[in-house]
Write an enzyme that holds these catalytic residues in place. Sequence first.
Site, PDB file in Angstrom:
ATOM      1  N   ASN A   9      41.795  42.316  42.195  1.00  0.00           N
ATOM      2  CA  ASN A   9      42.294  41.162  41.456  1.00  0.00           C
ATOM      3  C   ASN A   9      42.945  41.691  40.183  1.00  0.00           C
ATOM      4  OD1 ASN A   9      42.726  38.815  40.059  1.00  0.00           O
ATOM      5  ND2 ASN A   9      40.563  38.315  39.783  1.00  0.00           N
ATOM      6  N   TRP A  10      44.281  41.674  40.183  1.00  0.00           N
ATOM      7  CA  TRP A  10      44.997  42.278  39.041  1.00  0.00           C
ATOM      8  C   TRP A  10      45.050  41.345  37.838  1.00  0.00           C
ATOM      9  CZ3 TRP A  10      49.919  45.035  41.471  1.00  0.00           C
ATOM     10  CH2 TRP A  10      49.479  46.012  42.370  1.00  0.00           C
ATOM     11  N   LYS A  11      44.671  40.100  38.036  1.00  0.00           N
ATOM     12  CA  LYS A  11      44.665  39.120  36.934  1.00  0.00           C
ATOM     13  C   LYS A  11      46.054  39.106  36.271  1.00  0.00           C
ATOM     14  CE  LYS A  11      39.736  39.851  36.644  1.00  0.00           C
ATOM     15  NZ  LYS A  11      38.509  39.883  35.858  1.00  0.00           N
ATOM     16  N   HIS A  94      37.722  31.568  40.827  1.00  0.00           N
ATOM     17  CA  HIS A  94      37.354  32.699  39.967  1.00  0.00           C
ATOM     18  C   HIS A  94      36.750  32.173  38.659  1.00  0.00           C
ATOM     19  CE1 HIS A  94      37.551  36.214  37.444  1.00  0.00           C
ATOM     20  NE2 HIS A  94      37.577  36.926  38.559  1.00  0.00           N
ATOM     21  N   GLU A  96      37.107  32.986  35.710  1.00  0.00           N
ATOM     22  CA  GLU A  96      38.058  32.793  34.597  1.00  0.00           C
ATOM     23  C   GLU A  96      38.817  31.483  34.761  1.00  0.00           C
ATOM     24  OE1 GLU A  96      39.868  36.650  35.027  1.00  0.00           O
ATOM     25  OE2 GLU A  96      37.969  37.526  34.375  1.00  0.00           O
ATOM     26  N   GLU A 166      30.186  36.735  42.191  1.00  0.00           N
ATOM     27  CA  GLU A 166      30.525  37.457  40.972  1.00  0.00           C
ATOM     28  C   GLU A 166      29.710  36.899  39.800  1.00  0.00           C
ATOM     29  OE1 GLU A 166      34.710  39.290  41.221  1.00  0.00           O
ATOM     30  OE2 GLU A 166      34.990  37.192  40.725  1.00  0.00           O
ATOM     31  N   GLY A 172      34.040  42.214  33.910  1.00  0.00           N
ATOM     32  CA  GLY A 172      34.775  42.801  32.795  1.00  0.00           C
ATOM     33  C   GLY A 172      33.890  43.257  31.650  1.00  0.00           C
ATOM     34  N   SER A 212      32.446  44.485  37.563  1.00  0.00           N
ATOM     35  CA  SER A 212      32.371  45.871  37.078  1.00  0.00           C
ATOM     36  C   SER A 212      32.069  46.896  38.173  1.00  0.00           C
ATOM     37  CB  SER A 212      31.359  45.987  35.932  1.00  0.00           C
ATOM     38  OG  SER A 212      31.742  45.163  34.849  1.00  0.00           O
TER      39      SER A 212
HETATM   40  P1  PGA Z   1      35.868  43.424  36.921  1.00  0.00           P
HETATM   41  O1  PGA Z   1      36.428  42.006  37.446  1.00  0.00           O
HETATM   42  O2  PGA Z   1      35.821  44.338  38.110  1.00  0.00           O
HETATM   43  O3  PGA Z   1      36.884  43.868  35.896  1.00  0.00           O
HETATM   44  O4  PGA Z   1      34.531  43.173  36.340  1.00  0.00           O
HETATM   45  C1  PGA Z   1      36.006  41.474  38.668  1.00  0.00           C
HETATM   46  C2  PGA Z   1      36.648  40.159  38.897  1.00  0.00           C
HETATM   47  O5  PGA Z   1      36.915  39.428  37.927  1.00  0.00           O
HETATM   48  O6  PGA Z   1      36.935  39.772  40.047  1.00  0.00           O
END
Ligand code: PGA
Length: 249
Positions: A9-11, A94, A96, A166, A172, A212
Amino acid sequence: MRSKIVAGNWKMNKNLQETESLLAELSAKLPDTGAEVMVAPTFVNLTNAVRCLGASTIQVIAQNMHFADNGAFTGEISAEMLLNIKVDTVIIGHSERRAYFGETDEVLAKKVTAALTKNMRVMFCFGEELEDRKSGNHFNIVESQLRNALFSLDAKAWGNIILAYEPVWAIGTGETASPEQAQEMHAFIRKTIGDVYDVGIANNVSILYGGSVKPANAEEIFSKPDVDGGLIGGASLNADDFVAIIKAI
Ligand code: PGA
């Protein structure tokens, strides 16, 4: 069908040139593990990502979509638009999107239904916050997230669902759930699906872990029996790290 999956997931990262060069490097270094490999670049670069991957087995997926077919929804993207550029898998829910864009379980349920109606695959994300885990409420939260968005679906819809557990406190942050914590929750998720639907459906759904995941911890997490792969944020932005994680599967 349950398969091993590693998804990046490149966001909101990587411009056009960076997208193309990361994909070229990934294609060149992609190990043959039998796992499905997916990347989710930002919307504006999806078309180019699909083109530049050509016949590669790397799948381009979307980070989000709207539930409506079309219309007055400024700034949004529909399932039809994704399918039109050969993107047939979408991440929905997600953390976010939930936290920064106010996406509720109700909205997510509509998105899931819209995507499935168009025969897209849905990678549904969910997970508890730190306070939920500290108070021991994490199983209840996860169960309610699944119930509110997915448990009204027909049994046959589950063939197009991928789950990504998640825990929000691990995204993150550099803090990862321990392999035991991941396995415990994944087993709970599978059992819950088995109770609501049946064991066959539960055993066929891929459940990814996200939060992470790095080259240093991927192998141990992926070795757990109910962990079918990972959704990778930060570490998917570097080809060598992402390839190392793919190898760990
Ligand atoms: P991360 O993000 O690996 O940077 O913790 C995972 C995600 O948001 O899917």
